[in-house]
Design a protein around this motif. Structure first.
Motif, short mmCIF file in Angstrom:
data_model
loop_
_atom_site.label_atom_id
_atom_site.label_comp_id
_atom_site.label_asym_id
_atom_site.label_seq_id
_atom_site.Cartn_x
_atom_site.Cartn_y
_atom_site.Cartn_z
N ASN A 1 31.80 -17.54 -41.52
CA ASN A 1 32.99 -18.08 -42.15
C ASN A 1 32.64 -18.69 -43.51
N LEU A 2 31.40 -19.16 -43.62
CA LEU A 2 30.85 -19.68 -44.86
C LEU A 2 29.50 -19.03 -45.11
N VAL A 3 29.13 -18.95 -46.39
CA VAL A 3 27.81 -18.48 -46.77
C VAL A 3 27.28 -19.40 -47.87
N GLN A 4 25.96 -19.43 -48.01
CA GLN A 4 25.38 -20.19 -49.11
C GLN A 4 25.63 -19.45 -50.41
N ALA A 5 26.21 -20.16 -51.36
CA ALA A 5 26.51 -19.55 -52.65
C ALA A 5 25.28 -19.43 -53.52
N LEU A 6 24.33 -20.32 -53.33
CA LEU A 6 23.07 -20.34 -54.07
C LEU A 6 21.95 -20.64 -53.09
N PRO A 7 20.72 -20.23 -53.37
CA PRO A 7 19.61 -20.51 -52.45
C PRO A 7 19.16 -21.96 -52.47
N HIS A 8 19.55 -22.74 -53.49
CA HIS A 8 19.08 -24.11 -53.63
C HIS A 8 19.66 -25.00 -52.52
N THR A 9 18.82 -25.86 -51.98
CA THR A 9 19.27 -26.91 -51.06
C THR A 9 18.61 -28.22 -51.44
N LEU A 10 19.20 -29.31 -51.00
CA LEU A 10 18.69 -30.64 -51.32
C LEU A 10 18.74 -31.48 -50.07
N PRO A 11 17.66 -32.20 -49.73
CA PRO A 11 17.74 -33.09 -48.56
C PRO A 11 18.87 -34.09 -48.71
N SER A 12 19.65 -34.25 -47.67
CA SER A 12 20.80 -35.15 -47.72
C SER A 12 20.35 -36.61 -47.73
N ARG A 13 20.97 -37.42 -48.57
CA ARG A 13 20.71 -38.86 -48.55
C ARG A 13 21.27 -39.49 -47.29
N GLY A 14 22.38 -38.95 -46.81
CA GLY A 14 23.00 -39.48 -45.62
C GLY A 14 22.70 -38.63 -44.42
N CYS A 15 22.85 -39.21 -43.24
CA CYS A 15 22.64 -38.45 -42.01
C CYS A 15 23.79 -38.73 -41.06
N LEU A 16 24.18 -37.72 -40.31
CA LEU A 16 25.23 -37.90 -39.33
C LEU A 16 24.73 -38.93 -38.31
N SER A 17 25.53 -39.97 -38.10
CA SER A 17 25.06 -41.12 -37.33
C SER A 17 26.10 -41.55 -36.29
N LEU A 18 25.58 -42.12 -35.22
CA LEU A 18 26.41 -42.74 -34.20
C LEU A 18 26.52 -44.22 -34.52
N LEU A 19 27.74 -44.71 -34.66
CA LEU A 19 27.99 -46.11 -34.97
C LEU A 19 28.45 -46.83 -33.70
N THR A 20 27.74 -47.89 -33.34
CA THR A 20 28.05 -48.65 -32.13
C THR A 20 28.41 -50.08 -32.50
N PRO A 21 29.57 -50.57 -32.08
CA PRO A 21 29.92 -51.97 -32.37
C PRO A 21 28.88 -52.93 -31.80
N GLN A 22 28.44 -53.85 -32.63
CA GLN A 22 27.47 -54.85 -32.19
C GLN A 22 28.10 -55.78 -31.16
N HIS A 23 27.28 -56.23 -30.23
CA HIS A 23 27.68 -57.22 -29.21
C HIS A 23 28.75 -56.68 -28.25
N ARG A 24 29.01 -55.37 -28.31
CA ARG A 24 30.00 -54.80 -27.39
C ARG A 24 29.33 -54.45 -26.07
N HIS A 25 29.99 -54.80 -24.98
CA HIS A 25 29.51 -54.36 -23.67
C HIS A 25 29.69 -52.85 -23.58
N LEU A 26 28.61 -52.12 -23.32
CA LEU A 26 28.67 -50.67 -23.26
C LEU A 26 29.23 -50.24 -21.91
N THR A 27 30.36 -49.56 -21.94
CA THR A 27 30.94 -49.03 -20.72
C THR A 27 30.19 -47.78 -20.28
N GLU A 28 30.46 -47.33 -19.08
CA GLU A 28 29.80 -46.11 -18.60
C GLU A 28 30.12 -44.91 -19.48
#
Length: 303
Positions: free
Chosen positions: A263-290
């Motif tokens: 559905n998508l293709v790389q338009a150019l061969p160049h790539t760059l390491p991402s500054r950001g990373c897909l992350s899981l955000l967890t509220p601090q001090h929250r009781h973790l449910t099952e």
């Protein structure tokens, strides 16, 4: 004195907690969508009610008094407990429900495609998805876990801990095969700027993912493109890219399914390491449910 009279002006407590946490009336106002003077008035009202100052005003900023330090710890704990209990009641007491917050782009392109595997493994958990573009705008009482791109070592969203889902990822220029069929192959980075349409996101949250930065980081010559399509929504631009309207910057692991299915293709061969990373955000001090524990284990181990 009745128990009702013994309570402080409750409307002022959020302003006090935010001002104490930020050590700034201005930043507290920004968080609460109030002016600096409105926050200052609420703090003054609370101090008048208590009969003692909560802050020392210095030329370099605010500092809690000893009484303010103690009161801040009490108020912060009470507000956190109230927020958690409110969130539980809003879920109508259903401990099976898991509310996931994410950006519209991640929710539609990645999360929606991954969830069937999780739901097959945990059929008793009911999923609710809340889409908010900027994680700094999240209300901690409205969700259980968040999935966002996060730039390590920068300011974390207030009250949230971040764990990387993808530890490493590349940023690439991508387009649809239909776009190349209509406009021809992209010969090089200069040809991209001269003849093709660049998708440009105008959004402060994504200002670390820009075409200019992508070019400069790879020592490629940058100039203003001849053609561009601009929007303040990354999701809109990604949908337009899939529809063959131009070339955009995208994360290769987030878009892995669309790249694999062509559905998508790389338009150019160049790539760059991402500054950001897909992350899981967890509220601090929250009781973790099952359900929270189950999803956290699944997403960190399988994604």
């Amino acid at each position: 004195m009745s128990s009702r009279d013994a309570l402080p002006p409750l409307a002022c407590l959020r302003a006090f907690e935010a001002a104490a946490r930020h050590a700034s009336f201005t930043q507290a106002g920004s968080e609460l969508y109030l002016t600096q003077s409105a926050v200052s008035r609420q703090i003054k009202r609370l101090e008048d009610d208590l009969g003692r100052p909560l802050f020392e005003r210095h030329y370099e900023g605010l500092r809690l008094t000893p009484a303010g330090e103690h009161y801040f710890r009490v108020v912060q704990r009470l507000l956190r407990d109230l927020r958690d209990e409110t969130a539980r009641l809003r879920r109508r007491g259903d401990d099976r429900q898991l509310t996931l917050a994410s950006s519209p782009t991640i929710a539609s392109i990645w999360l929606a495609r991954q969830l069937p595997d999780f739901q097959r493994a945990h059929p008793h958990i009911e999923i609710r998805i809340l889409t908010v573009e900027d994680p700094h705008r999240l209300d901690l009482a409205e969700f259980d876990l968040g999935i966002y791109y996060h730039v390590p070592h920068e300011v974390d969203p207030t009250g949230l801990d971040a764990e990387a889902i993808f530890s490493h990822e590349e940023v690439a220029a991508v387009c649809s095969p239909a776009y190349l069929t209509r406009h021809g192959d992209i010969r090089d980075a200069d040809d991209l700027l001269a003849r093709h349409t660049l998708m440009v996101v105008e959004d402060h949250y994504h200002d670390w993912l820009t075409w200019e930065g992508w070019y400069q980081a790879q020592n490629l010559a940058w100039r203003t493109p001849e053609h561009s399509l601009r929007a303040n929504s990354f999701q809109l631009l990604m949908n337009a890219t899939l529809a063959g309207q131009g070339v955009t910057l995208g994360w290769t692991r987030l878009l892995a399914a669309d790249l694999a299915q062509h559905n998508l293709v790389q338009a150019l061969p160049h790539t760059l390491p991402s500054r950001g990373c897909l992350s899981l955000l967890t509220p601090q001090h929250r009781h973790l449910t099952e359900p929270m524990r189950a999803f956290r284990a699944w997403v960190l181990n399988t994604a």
